[in-house]
Design a protein around this motif. Structure first.
Motif, PDB file in Angstrom:
ATOM      1  N   UNK A 144      58.093 108.849 140.911  1.00  0.00           N
ATOM      2  CA  UNK A 144      58.661 109.228 142.190  1.00  0.00           C
ATOM      3  C   UNK A 144      60.070 109.752 142.085  1.00  0.00           C
ATOM      4  N   UNK A 145      60.884 109.099 141.270  1.00  0.00           N
ATOM      5  CA  UNK A 145      62.287 109.506 141.135  1.00  0.00           C
ATOM      6  C   UNK A 145      62.400 110.851 140.423  1.00  0.00           C
ATOM      7  N   UNK A 146      61.608 111.044 139.386  1.00  0.00           N
ATOM      8  CA  UNK A 146      61.763 112.226 138.548  1.00  0.00           C
ATOM      9  C   UNK A 146      61.079 113.467 139.120  1.00  0.00           C
ATOM     10  N   UNK A 147      59.924 113.263 139.751  1.00  0.00           N
ATOM     11  CA  UNK A 147      59.131 114.426 140.146  1.00  0.00           C
ATOM     12  C   UNK A 147      58.998 114.544 141.658  1.00  0.00           C
ATOM     13  N   UNK A 148      59.401 113.514 142.388  1.00  0.00           N
ATOM     14  CA  UNK A 148      59.257 113.536 143.838  1.00  0.00           C
ATOM     15  C   UNK A 148      60.191 114.549 144.490  1.00  0.00           C
ATOM     16  N   UNK A 149      59.628 115.363 145.365  1.00  0.00           N
ATOM     17  CA  UNK A 149      60.423 116.385 146.038  1.00  0.00           C
ATOM     18  C   UNK A 149      61.447 115.771 146.987  1.00  0.00           C
ATOM     19  N   UNK A 150      61.137 114.576 147.506  1.00  0.00           N
ATOM     20  CA  UNK A 150      62.010 113.948 148.502  1.00  0.00           C
ATOM     21  C   UNK A 150      63.025 112.984 147.895  1.00  0.00           C
ATOM     22  N   UNK A 151      63.081 112.883 146.588  1.00  0.00           N
ATOM     23  CA  UNK A 151      63.951 111.901 145.954  1.00  0.00           C
ATOM     24  C   UNK A 151      65.418 112.114 146.314  1.00  0.00           C
ATOM     25  N   UNK A 152      65.831 113.342 146.449  1.00  0.00           N
ATOM     26  CA  UNK A 152      67.229 113.616 146.741  1.00  0.00           C
ATOM     27  C   UNK A 152      67.650 113.302 148.159  1.00  0.00           C
TER      28      UNK A 152
END
Length: 224
Positions: free
Chosen positions: A170-178
């Motif tokens: 989730x952190x590395x590839x998630x679009x919403x992480x930022x």
């Protein structure tokens, strides 16, 4: 029975809140513009993460016996299993909904064969491995008698590896992480899980002291 009514009431309340708040907040949601599957996958992935986190945290609370006498252990076990299965279903949907999407071009191999994805293969593989590990741990409930309690406990510990893999994915590839809400979600859930793990490793359930036996009649009577 009460737990079922609580879950039903919570679901109905969430549905009602969604219907009431969807119009005011709709303007903050970007238009799909042909990318509806992509948005659906992102939403399913976040909700799947939440369900699997709740299942793992609930399992730690249950195994630590911290809430014994407050929460019925059988109901907590049922909730623990239900959350895990719901998380697995959503995780599967998180992947499958991308196949018919003509924008991302993911195929079955990209989604279900670790390290075979054309898009960030290592980070995508963490999500695939997390899904497989959570599935093994969840379905091991029904094979505990066959594999034995000791093996079952070791299998169950793999859920922590699965959680770390899901969080990494989730952190590395998630679009919403930022975004701030998702960043806070990851920080809060991982911190609470570490706290629950610390309780599980350090909490010692107090032993019940046996009730003092009343003195016998002969000992109670004065001598002479």
């Amino acid at each position: 029975m009460q737990l079922r009514w609580i879950i039903l009431a919570s679901a109905l309340a969430g549905l009602a809140a969604g219907l009431l708040l969807s119009a005011p907040f709709a303007r903050f949601i970007p238009p799909a513009e042909g990318h509806g599957a992509w948005y659906a996958s992102r939403a399913a992935g976040l909700v799947a993460y939440g369900f699997l986190w709740l299942s793992l945290a609930g399992g730690l609370v249950m195994s630590s016996a911290w809430f014994d006498g407050i929460v019925n252990r059988a109901r907590l076990l049922a909730l623990h299993q239900s959350l895990a299965l719901a998380g697995l279903a959503l995780g599967l949907g998180h992947a499958l909904v991308l196949i018919p999407d003509g924008w991302t071009h993911f195929g079955l191999a990209d989604l279900f064969v670790p390290f075979a994805s054309y898009y960030q293969p290592a980070d995508a593989a963490m999500g695939t491995l997390a899904l497989y590990l959570f599935a093994i741990v969840s379905f091991s409930f029904w094979f505990r008698g066959a594999i034995g309690p000791a093996t079952w406990r070791w299998v169950h510990r793999a859920s922590f590896v699965a959680y770390i893999a899901a969080l990494w994915h989730g952190v590395r590839i998630g679009t919403d992480t930022g975004t701030l809400p998702v960043t806070l979600l990851y920080i809060l859930t991982s911190s609470l899980l570490l706290g629950a793990l610390a309780v599980r490793l350090t909490y010692v359930r107090p032993r019940r002291q046996p009730a003092a036996r009343p003195p016998s009649r002969a000992a109670a009577e004065p001598a002479g």
